[in-house]
Enzyme design. Structure first.
Site, PDB file in Angstrom:
ATOM      1  CG  ASN A  13      48.810  -4.144   7.309  1.00  0.00           C
ATOM      2  OD1 ASN A  13      48.427  -4.158   8.489  1.00  0.00           O
ATOM      3  ND2 ASN A  13      48.187  -3.449   6.372  1.00  0.00           N
ATOM      4  CD1 TRP A  14      50.789  -9.710  10.687  1.00  0.00           C
ATOM      5  CD2 TRP A  14      50.098 -10.462  12.691  1.00  0.00           C
ATOM      6  NE1 TRP A  14      51.610 -10.744  11.059  1.00  0.00           N
ATOM      7  CE2 TRP A  14      51.214 -11.226  12.286  1.00  0.00           C
ATOM      8  CE3 TRP A  14      49.506 -10.745  13.920  1.00  0.00           C
ATOM      9  CZ2 TRP A  14      51.736 -12.258  13.066  1.00  0.00           C
ATOM     10  CZ3 TRP A  14      50.030 -11.771  14.704  1.00  0.00           C
ATOM     11  CH2 TRP A  14      51.130 -12.513  14.270  1.00  0.00           C
ATOM     12  CE  LYS A  15      45.592  -5.512   5.085  1.00  0.00           C
ATOM     13  NZ  LYS A  15      44.887  -5.533   3.815  1.00  0.00           N
ATOM     14  CG  HIS A  99      46.637   0.161   4.529  1.00  0.00           C
ATOM     15  ND1 HIS A  99      45.379  -0.211   4.111  1.00  0.00           N
ATOM     16  CD2 HIS A  99      47.473  -0.846   4.183  1.00  0.00           C
ATOM     17  CE1 HIS A  99      45.470  -1.405   3.531  1.00  0.00           C
ATOM     18  NE2 HIS A  99      46.725  -1.811   3.567  1.00  0.00           N
ATOM     19  CD  GLU A 101      42.672  -2.750   4.405  1.00  0.00           C
ATOM     20  OE1 GLU A 101      43.178  -2.902   5.531  1.00  0.00           O
ATOM     21  OE2 GLU A 101      42.792  -3.583   3.483  1.00  0.00           O
ATOM     22  CD  GLU A 169      49.666  -2.002   0.522  1.00  0.00           C
ATOM     23  OE1 GLU A 169      50.076  -3.135   0.767  1.00  0.00           O
ATOM     24  OE2 GLU A 169      48.839  -1.403   1.231  1.00  0.00           O
ATOM     25  N   GLY A 175      43.919  -7.863  -1.052  1.00  0.00           N
ATOM     26  CA  GLY A 175      43.025  -8.913  -0.569  1.00  0.00           C
ATOM     27  C   GLY A 175      42.159  -9.541  -1.645  1.00  0.00           C
ATOM     28  CB  SER A 214      47.059 -10.129  -4.163  1.00  0.00           C
ATOM     29  OG  SER A 214      45.726  -9.794  -3.783  1.00  0.00           O
ATOM     30  N   GLY A 235      49.760  -8.390   3.385  1.00  0.00           N
ATOM     31  CA  GLY A 235      48.633  -8.465   4.311  1.00  0.00           C
ATOM     32  C   GLY A 235      48.351  -9.906   4.692  1.00  0.00           C
ATOM     33  N   GLY A 236      47.346 -10.500   4.042  1.00  0.00           N
ATOM     34  CA  GLY A 236      46.876 -11.835   4.398  1.00  0.00           C
ATOM     35  C   GLY A 236      47.970 -12.876   4.546  1.00  0.00           C
TER      36      GLY A 236
END
Ligand code: PGA
Length: 251
Positions: A13-15, A99, A101, A169, A175, A214, A235-236
């Site tokens: 997930n590149w956000k 998600h 966010e 999640e 993150g 994470s 993610g990251g």
């Protein structure tokens, strides 16, 4: 099915990250996976601006492309939104919905998430449906009741295992570099699978449940080996091909 027969999935997930030049990371990923194939399903969810280009670049390769959100309607007066049909038209095969966010930044409710899951099905996209407790819910001992409510209210009454993937999640793990213990992850995934039985009966054993929050090359092996963990939503660590490959190769 059991873990050994459910096909693992690693989704990135590149956000809100990435420009046209980021295609270089995708190319590195595709090149590595073409040279050294994996049995897992590999999905990259870039920002919407990159979906069509990435889908064209990955056609016929082991990498599939997904969106990060969709509107519930197929078309209409919704400035700035994208429908599941549009994502499909751009070459996406998956879409992340619910998600945390989006739930936080855009006040998305379980009911809105449910409508997006239905939209994904209507458009022929596989929905990656995110659920997870906040730090406050965890500290108050409400983790399982939160997840139970999210499964009850943001999942369709019935569905086939191939139509959606669950991503657990914990919001506090996203993150932050923090993760639940392996036994907590396993117990939570088993609970979610049990809740899914209400929706699709014994076929709940065929539904993939990803862990997200994470996940890094350094902790992927231990997390991915857990019996009810069928992959990861990353993610990251999905932004750099080397890190993402480190997670994929940990399977
Ligand atoms: P993270 O994000 O891997 O950067 O924690 C996971 C996610 O939000 O999907």
């Amino acid at each position: 099915m059991t873990k050994t027969t459910r096909r693992a999935m690693i989704a990135g997930n590149w956000k809100m990250n990435g420009f046209k030049a980021s295609e270089a990371e995708l190319v590195t990923l595709v090149t590595s996976l073409s040279a050294q194939p994996t049995a897992a399903e590999i999905v990259v969810c870039p920002p919407a601006t990159l979906i069509a280009g990435f889908a064209a670049r990955t056609a016929g390769t082991p990498v599939a492309i997904g969106g990060q959100n969709c509107h519930a309607a197929a078309a209409g007066a919704h400035t700035g939104d994208l429908s599941a049909e549009m994502l499909k038209d751009a070459g996406a095969q998956y879409v992340i919905v619910g998600h945390s966010e989006r739930r936080q930044d855009h006040d998305e409710t379980d009911e809105m998430v449910l409508r997006k899951v239905e939209a994904a099905k209507r458009a022929g996209l596989v929905a990656i449906v995110c659920i997870g407790e906040t730090l406050m819910e965890r500290e108050q001992g409400h983790t399982l009741s939160t997840l139970g409510r999210q499964v009850a209210e943001s999942f369709p009454d019935t569905f086939l295992p191939g139509e959606l993937v669950v991503a657990y999640e914990p919001v506090w793990a996203i993150g932050t570099g923090k993760t639940p213990t392996s036994s907590e992850i396993e117990a939570t995934h088993a609970y979610i699978r049990d809740k899914l039985r209400t929706h699709c009966g014994a076929m709940a054993d065929d539904v993939r449940i990803l862990y997200g929050g994470s996940v890094k090359p350094g902790n992927a092996k231990e997390i991915l080996a857990l019996p009810d963990v069928d992959g990861a939503l990353v993610g990251g660590a999905s932004l750099k091909a080397a890190d993402f490959l480190g997670i994929i190769r940990a399977l």
